[in-house]
Design a protein around this motif. Structure first.
Motif, short mmCIF file in Angstrom:
data_model
loop_
_atom_site.label_atom_id
_atom_site.label_comp_id
_atom_site.label_asym_id
_atom_site.label_seq_id
_atom_site.Cartn_x
_atom_site.Cartn_y
_atom_site.Cartn_z
N VAL A 322 44.11 34.18 40.25
CA VAL A 322 44.01 34.28 41.79
C VAL A 322 42.93 33.64 42.36
O VAL A 322 41.68 33.83 42.13
CB VAL A 322 44.06 35.93 42.20
N VAL A 323 43.49 32.60 42.91
CA VAL A 323 42.22 31.81 43.77
C VAL A 323 42.03 32.07 45.01
O VAL A 323 41.23 31.57 45.82
CB VAL A 323 42.65 30.13 43.66
N ASN A 324 43.15 32.86 45.74
CA ASN A 324 42.83 33.08 47.01
C ASN A 324 43.59 34.88 47.21
O ASN A 324 44.66 35.06 46.84
CB ASN A 324 43.81 32.44 48.09
N GLY A 325 42.73 35.51 47.75
CA GLY A 325 43.05 37.17 47.98
C GLY A 325 42.64 37.90 46.95
O GLY A 325 42.93 39.33 46.74
N ALA A 326 41.57 37.55 46.21
CA ALA A 326 40.94 38.23 45.01
C ALA A 326 40.25 39.46 45.53
O ALA A 326 40.17 40.54 45.26
CB ALA A 326 40.05 37.53 44.08
N GLN A 327 39.62 39.38 46.80
CA GLN A 327 38.90 40.49 47.55
C GLN A 327 39.82 41.26 48.05
O GLN A 327 39.41 42.67 47.83
CB GLN A 327 38.13 39.66 48.74
N LEU A 328 41.05 40.97 48.47
CA LEU A 328 42.03 42.04 48.87
C LEU A 328 42.46 42.79 47.70
O LEU A 328 42.75 44.16 47.72
CB LEU A 328 43.33 41.37 49.48
N LEU A 329 42.66 42.36 46.41
CA LEU A 329 42.87 43.10 45.39
C LEU A 329 41.83 44.03 45.01
O LEU A 329 42.18 45.10 44.53
CB LEU A 329 43.23 41.91 44.15
N LEU A 330 40.73 43.66 45.30
CA LEU A 330 39.46 44.69 44.80
C LEU A 330 39.75 45.76 45.72
O LEU A 330 39.60 46.78 45.37
CB LEU A 330 38.38 43.81 44.81
N SER A 331 39.92 45.53 47.05
CA SER A 331 40.07 46.81 48.00
C SER A 331 41.17 47.51 47.80
O SER A 331 40.96 48.72 47.58
CB SER A 331 40.06 45.96 49.57
#
Length: 344
Positions: A322-331
């Motif tokens: 995942v190169v875009n959206g990793a922070q959202l997945l963590l949330s």
């Protein structure tokens, strides 16, 4: 502040997609089945997030398939941009001595001819013995000046060897070349490379990478010239001369250097730093392991290339990163670990 707001609002915006809408019992049978975010009373596995394709599109997730990458192991050293004024001063002295020597040799040739001619005239009683003595004295004086100039040139060569080593000394005292000209015009700079005390330059190395501070992504290639005949003031290890493009480099500037090692090339993957997120002081990435499943993976070791990381453990070619959206997945991952009010 913008990151905190994103952590707070993005999950709220995705809740209609990430959680099934409340419906009456009669309507549930006719409604299309949608995977629940979490079964009641069941805690999801740590580091795992499940999102439907529709949810992934809404979240703007971008996945990249990792490909094989190779890296030559390297070690760090230190460097400093040298002032070439002492080298230029030696060159100026050399040219002045060569000019003087040419004059003295010309005078010696003339005085030798004058002495020979005066000796023949004396044999024919056309010149006095005193004239011959004067001609001989002039020849001796011219020979002495010529020999002194030659000795000064030899001393200059020894000085150049002691200060700059055989290669730079040959550049300086031999036929002028393009390399020196580029230094005089400041198209290139001369760099002193200092290795750590416990390191030696591997055989076959012709270039090193240099950059101010630790800006590896801005590193430029420098061509090795020769070993330096002195130990520098940076470390007590091996010292070498190198030539690098002058752009962005100033005399006296301290640099970091990266030198390829002797170990075999490492095989791994290269990932953009934008894919990395930090939690508890450790770097993590998310991998897509199924159509609707994402797993958080720890990066135990990496080599920082600036805008990318080289990783040879924990990730492999073919992994979907995942190169875009990793922070959202963590949330979303930690939001799902919060128990519902109705859970025991």
């Amino acid at each position: 502040m913008s990151i905190l707001l994103r952590w707070f609002f993005v999950p709220l915006l995705l809740m209609p997609l990430l959680s099934p809408a409340g419906q009456d019992d009669d309507d549930d049978a006719a409604a299309p089945a949608m995977p629940p975010t979490r079964q009641a009373g069941e805690q999801p596995a740590a580091g795992v997030v499940a999102l439907t394709p529709q949810q992934q599109r809404a979240a703007g997730l971008v996945v990249q398939v990792l490909t094989e990458s190779r890296r030559q192991p390297e070690f760090s050293a230190y460097a400093k941009v040298l002032d070439v004024q002492p080298l230029l001063a030696l060159s100026t002295r050399q040219r002045a001595l060569q000019a003087d020597l040419a004059v003295y040799r010309g005078a010696l040739s003339a005085s030798q001819l004058a002495e020979t001619r005066t000796a023949k005239l004396l044999q024919d009683n056309a010149a006095s013995a005193r004239s011959l003595q004067l001609a001989k004295a002039q020849r001796i004086a011219d020979a002495s000046r010529s020999a002194a100039a030659e000795q000064q040139l030899l001393s200059l060569r020894h000085e150049a060897l002691q200060q700059w080593g055989p290669v730079l000394a040959e550049w300086l005292l031999g036929k002028p070349g393009n390399a020196l000209e580029r230094l005089w015009l400041r198209q290139d700079v001369l760099v002193e490379l200092a290795l750590p005390p416990n390191r030696a330059l591997p055989p076959g190395i012709e270039t090193v990478r240099l950059a101010p501070r630790e800006e590896r992504r801005q590193a430029v290639a420098a061509r090795l010239v020769s070993a330096a005949p002195f130990t520098g003031d940076i470390t007590q290890g091996e010292t070498w001369f190198a030539i690098a493009p002058a752009e962005g480099l100033r005399t006296g500037m301290r640099l970091n250097a990266w030198i390829a090692g002797q170990r075999e090339t490492s095989i791994g993957v290269e990932l953009p730093v934008t894919a990395v997120l930090w939690r508890a002081g450790q770097p993590w990435v998310y991998l897509q392991t199924g159509e609707q499943q994402f797993v958080r993976r720890l990066i135990a070791a990496y080599h920082d290339n600036g805008d990318s990381w080289f990783v040879d453990t924990g990730l492999k070619p073919g992994d979907k990163l995942v190169v875009n959206g990793a922070q959202l997945l963590l949330s979303e991952e930690f939001r799902r670990q919060i128990p519902d009010e109705g859970d025991d």
